[in-house]
Design a protein around this motif. Structure first.
Motif, mmCIF file in Angstrom:
data_model
loop_
_atom_site.group_PDB
_atom_site.id
_atom_site.type_symbol
_atom_site.label_atom_id
_atom_site.label_comp_id
_atom_site.label_asym_id
_atom_site.label_seq_id
_atom_site.Cartn_x
_atom_site.Cartn_y
_atom_site.Cartn_z
ATOM 1 N N GLY A 1 33.702 8.156 -5.769
ATOM 2 C CA GLY A 1 35.033 8.689 -6.035
ATOM 3 C C GLY A 1 35.910 7.716 -6.807
ATOM 4 N N ASN A 2 37.200 7.889 -6.690
ATOM 5 C CA ASN A 2 38.197 7.062 -7.378
ATOM 6 C C ASN A 2 38.636 5.901 -6.491
ATOM 7 O OD1 ASN A 2 38.327 8.916 -9.580
ATOM 8 N ND2 ASN A 2 39.679 10.205 -8.364
ATOM 9 N N ASP A 3 39.031 4.796 -7.144
ATOM 10 C CA ASP A 3 39.593 3.631 -6.448
ATOM 11 C C ASP A 3 38.641 3.105 -5.379
ATOM 12 O OD1 ASP A 3 42.332 3.502 -7.700
ATOM 13 O OD2 ASP A 3 42.386 5.540 -6.906
ATOM 14 N N VAL A 4 37.373 3.004 -5.744
ATOM 15 C CA VAL A 4 36.337 2.506 -4.843
ATOM 16 C C VAL A 4 35.957 1.093 -5.270
ATOM 17 C CG1 VAL A 4 33.919 2.816 -4.135
ATOM 18 C CG2 VAL A 4 35.450 4.795 -4.296
ATOM 19 N N SER A 5 35.718 0.239 -4.277
ATOM 20 C CA SER A 5 35.232 -1.113 -4.539
ATOM 21 C C SER A 5 33.843 -1.265 -3.937
ATOM 22 C CB SER A 5 36.161 -2.163 -3.933
ATOM 23 O OG SER A 5 37.400 -2.170 -4.611
ATOM 24 N N ILE A 6 32.904 -1.681 -4.788
ATOM 25 C CA ILE A 6 31.535 -1.964 -4.379
ATOM 26 C C ILE A 6 31.369 -3.474 -4.509
ATOM 27 C CG2 ILE A 6 29.087 -1.531 -4.832
ATOM 28 C CD1 ILE A 6 30.674 1.024 -4.060
ATOM 29 N N GLY A 7 31.179 -4.168 -3.400
ATOM 30 C CA GLY A 7 31.148 -5.629 -3.390
ATOM 31 C C GLY A 7 29.941 -6.225 -4.096
ATOM 32 N N HIS A 8 29.906 -7.536 -4.133
ATOM 33 C CA HIS A 8 28.814 -8.276 -4.762
ATOM 34 C C HIS A 8 27.484 -7.971 -4.065
ATOM 35 C CE1 HIS A 8 31.954 -10.590 -6.742
ATOM 36 N NE2 HIS A 8 32.477 -10.840 -5.551
ATOM 37 N N ASN A 9 26.433 -7.846 -4.868
ATOM 38 C CA ASN A 9 25.054 -7.697 -4.355
ATOM 39 C C ASN A 9 24.873 -6.529 -3.394
ATOM 40 O OD1 ASN A 9 23.876 -9.936 -5.763
ATOM 41 N ND2 ASN A 9 25.090 -11.237 -4.407
ATOM 42 N N VAL A 10 25.496 -5.425 -3.692
ATOM 43 C CA VAL A 10 25.344 -4.204 -2.901
ATOM 44 C C VAL A 10 24.226 -3.360 -3.509
ATOM 45 C CG1 VAL A 10 26.476 -1.984 -2.367
ATOM 46 C CG2 VAL A 10 27.719 -4.143 -2.052
ATOM 47 N N THR A 11 23.471 -2.670 -2.645
ATOM 48 C CA THR A 11 22.506 -1.679 -3.099
ATOM 49 C C THR A 11 22.977 -0.313 -2.607
ATOM 50 O OG1 THR A 11 20.662 -3.236 -2.986
ATOM 51 C CG2 THR A 11 20.102 -0.894 -2.978
ATOM 52 N N TYR B 1 38.751 5.746 -2.300
ATOM 53 C CA TYR B 1 39.387 4.652 -1.563
ATOM 54 C C TYR B 1 38.464 3.933 -0.586
ATOM 55 C CZ TYR B 1 43.270 7.393 -3.322
ATOM 56 O OH TYR B 1 44.100 8.112 -4.123
ATOM 57 N N ALA B 2 37.167 4.138 -0.699
ATOM 58 C CA ALA B 2 36.231 3.461 0.197
ATOM 59 C C ALA B 2 35.930 2.058 -0.319
ATOM 60 C CB ALA B 2 34.947 4.264 0.335
ATOM 61 N N LEU B 3 35.442 1.219 0.576
ATOM 62 C CA LEU B 3 35.047 -0.145 0.256
ATOM 63 C C LEU B 3 33.663 -0.379 0.854
ATOM 64 C CD1 LEU B 3 35.722 -3.160 -0.599
ATOM 65 C CD2 LEU B 3 36.474 -3.444 1.758
ATOM 66 N N VAL B 4 32.739 -0.849 0.015
ATOM 67 C CA VAL B 4 31.415 -1.239 0.488
ATOM 68 C C VAL B 4 31.334 -2.750 0.333
ATOM 69 C CG1 VAL B 4 28.930 -0.948 0.223
ATOM 70 C CG2 VAL B 4 30.455 1.000 -0.183
ATOM 71 N N GLY C 1 32.876 8.066 3.905
ATOM 72 C CA GLY C 1 34.062 8.905 3.795
ATOM 73 C C GLY C 1 35.239 8.234 3.116
ATOM 74 N N GLU C 2 36.219 9.053 2.792
ATOM 75 C CA GLU C 2 37.430 8.579 2.124
ATOM 76 C C GLU C 2 38.098 7.490 2.954
ATOM 77 O OE1 GLU C 2 41.763 10.383 0.931
ATOM 78 O OE2 GLU C 2 39.987 11.578 0.427
ATOM 79 N N GLY C 3 38.417 6.374 2.311
ATOM 80 C CA GLY C 3 39.100 5.270 2.976
ATOM 81 C C GLY C 3 38.251 4.499 3.959
ATOM 82 N N ALA C 4 36.963 4.802 4.036
ATOM 83 C CA ALA C 4 36.077 4.117 4.978
ATOM 84 C C ALA C 4 35.715 2.729 4.461
ATOM 85 C CB ALA C 4 34.810 4.936 5.218
ATOM 86 N N ILE C 5 35.272 1.878 5.366
ATOM 87 C CA ILE C 5 34.851 0.524 5.017
ATOM 88 C C ILE C 5 33.467 0.286 5.600
ATOM 89 C CG2 ILE C 5 35.311 -1.943 5.282
ATOM 90 C CD1 ILE C 5 38.313 -1.180 5.558
ATOM 91 N N VAL C 6 32.553 -0.162 4.739
ATOM 92 C CA VAL C 6 31.233 -0.614 5.172
ATOM 93 C C VAL C 6 31.285 -2.132 5.134
ATOM 94 C CG1 VAL C 6 28.766 -0.644 4.631
ATOM 95 C CG2 VAL C 6 30.096 1.460 4.290
ATOM 96 N N ARG D 1 43.883 2.893 2.080
ATOM 97 C CA ARG D 1 44.184 3.346 0.719
ATOM 98 C C ARG D 1 44.902 2.248 -0.061
ATOM 99 N NH1 ARG D 1 46.361 9.022 -1.441
ATOM 100 N NH2 ARG D 1 44.462 9.603 -0.377
ATOM 101 N N GLU D 2 45.897 1.643 0.555
ATOM 102 C CA GLU D 2 46.675 0.581 -0.097
ATOM 103 C C GLU D 2 45.774 -0.608 -0.460
ATOM 104 O OE1 GLU D 2 49.937 -2.455 1.590
ATOM 105 O OE2 GLU D 2 50.551 -0.339 1.722
ATOM 106 N N MET D 3 44.923 -1.013 0.484
ATOM 107 C CA MET D 3 44.028 -2.148 0.240
ATOM 108 C C MET D 3 43.090 -1.865 -0.926
ATOM 109 S SD MET D 3 41.119 -3.864 2.696
ATOM 110 C CE MET D 3 40.101 -2.397 2.673
ATOM 111 N N ASN D 4 42.478 -0.689 -0.940
ATOM 112 C CA ASN D 4 41.511 -0.404 -1.994
ATOM 113 C C ASN D 4 42.166 -0.162 -3.337
ATOM 114 O OD1 ASN D 4 39.028 -0.916 -0.852
ATOM 115 N ND2 ASN D 4 39.202 0.934 0.369
ATOM 116 N N GLN D 5 43.362 0.410 -3.354
ATOM 117 C CA GLN D 5 44.081 0.518 -4.622
ATOM 118 C C GLN D 5 44.443 -0.867 -5.146
ATOM 119 O OE1 GLN D 5 47.085 3.403 -3.354
ATOM 120 N NE2 GLN D 5 46.231 4.845 -4.844
ATOM 121 N N LYS D 6 44.811 -1.782 -4.248
ATOM 122 C CA LYS D 6 45.127 -3.154 -4.658
ATOM 123 C C LYS D 6 43.883 -3.843 -5.227
ATOM 124 C CE LYS D 6 46.860 -7.579 -3.076
ATOM 125 N NZ LYS D 6 47.326 -8.396 -1.959
#
Length: 176
Positions: A77-87, A96-99, A112-117, A152-157
């Motif tokens: 989706g939109n405003d998603v962050s996929i961290g270093h070395n993710v598969t 707004y999710a963060l992996v 899911g939306e706004g979820a954090i892995v 949402r705020e964290m991932n948009q930032k």
């Protein structure tokens, strides 16, 4: 310049104002929205099925995205962050999710939306992570709920920061 490889009749489609690191590799059936950043040593392998990426997504260094032939696709989706070395292998990652760094998200899983892995988590195939949930561990398990506005705020930032970082690479070098 990033390695962009047309394959099997598909040419990657890169949206406006995207940053592609010079050694990123983007292959085949990949569609990317606007203001995304694909960082160093990242591979988006749309060779066997579709990868669709929304707007303002950052996929950080060393990550690999792939799918199963004729079985799974990737939707981010939109405003998603996929961290270093993710598969990510054939999974859906909602807005707004963060992996976190070093995580693995397998086929037919949904984040899911706004979820954090959490960093280092292993999300098994067909796992459904609900909106605003924090999951971690190997295999990943529910840890707690995350406040929706904070997520949402964290991932948009983070998305804005990665957009800013990517713009540094467009600036001419200085002697300072």
């Amino acid at each position: 310049m990033a390695l962009i490889i047309p394959l099997r009749g598909f040419t990657p489609s890169i949206g406006p104002d995207c940053f592609l690191a010079e050694n990123a590799t983007i292959i085949g059936d990949v569609t990317m929205g606007s203001e995304c950043s694909i960082w160093f040593n990242t591979v988006l392998r749309g060779d066997v099925n579709t990868i669709t990426i929304g707007d303002r997504v950052n996929i950080q260094d060393g990550s690999v995205l792939h799918t199963l032939y004729q079985k799974s696709t990737i939707e981010i989706g939109n405003d998603v962050s996929i961290g270093h070395n993710v598969t990510i292998h054939g999974a859906k990652i909602r807005d707004y999710a963060l992996v976190g760094m070093g995580a693995v998200v397998m086929d037919d899983a949904v984040v899911g939306e706004g979820a954090i892995v959490a960093a280092g988590a292993v999300v098994l195939s067909r796992t459904i992570i609900g909106p605003n949930e924090l999951w971690g561990g190997a295999p990943a398990k529910f840890i707690k709920m995350v406040e929706p506005e904070k997520a949402r705020e964290m991932n948009q930032k983070i998305a804005r920061n990665y957009l800013m970082y990517s713009r540094w690479y467009d600036q001419p070098a200085t002697d300072e």
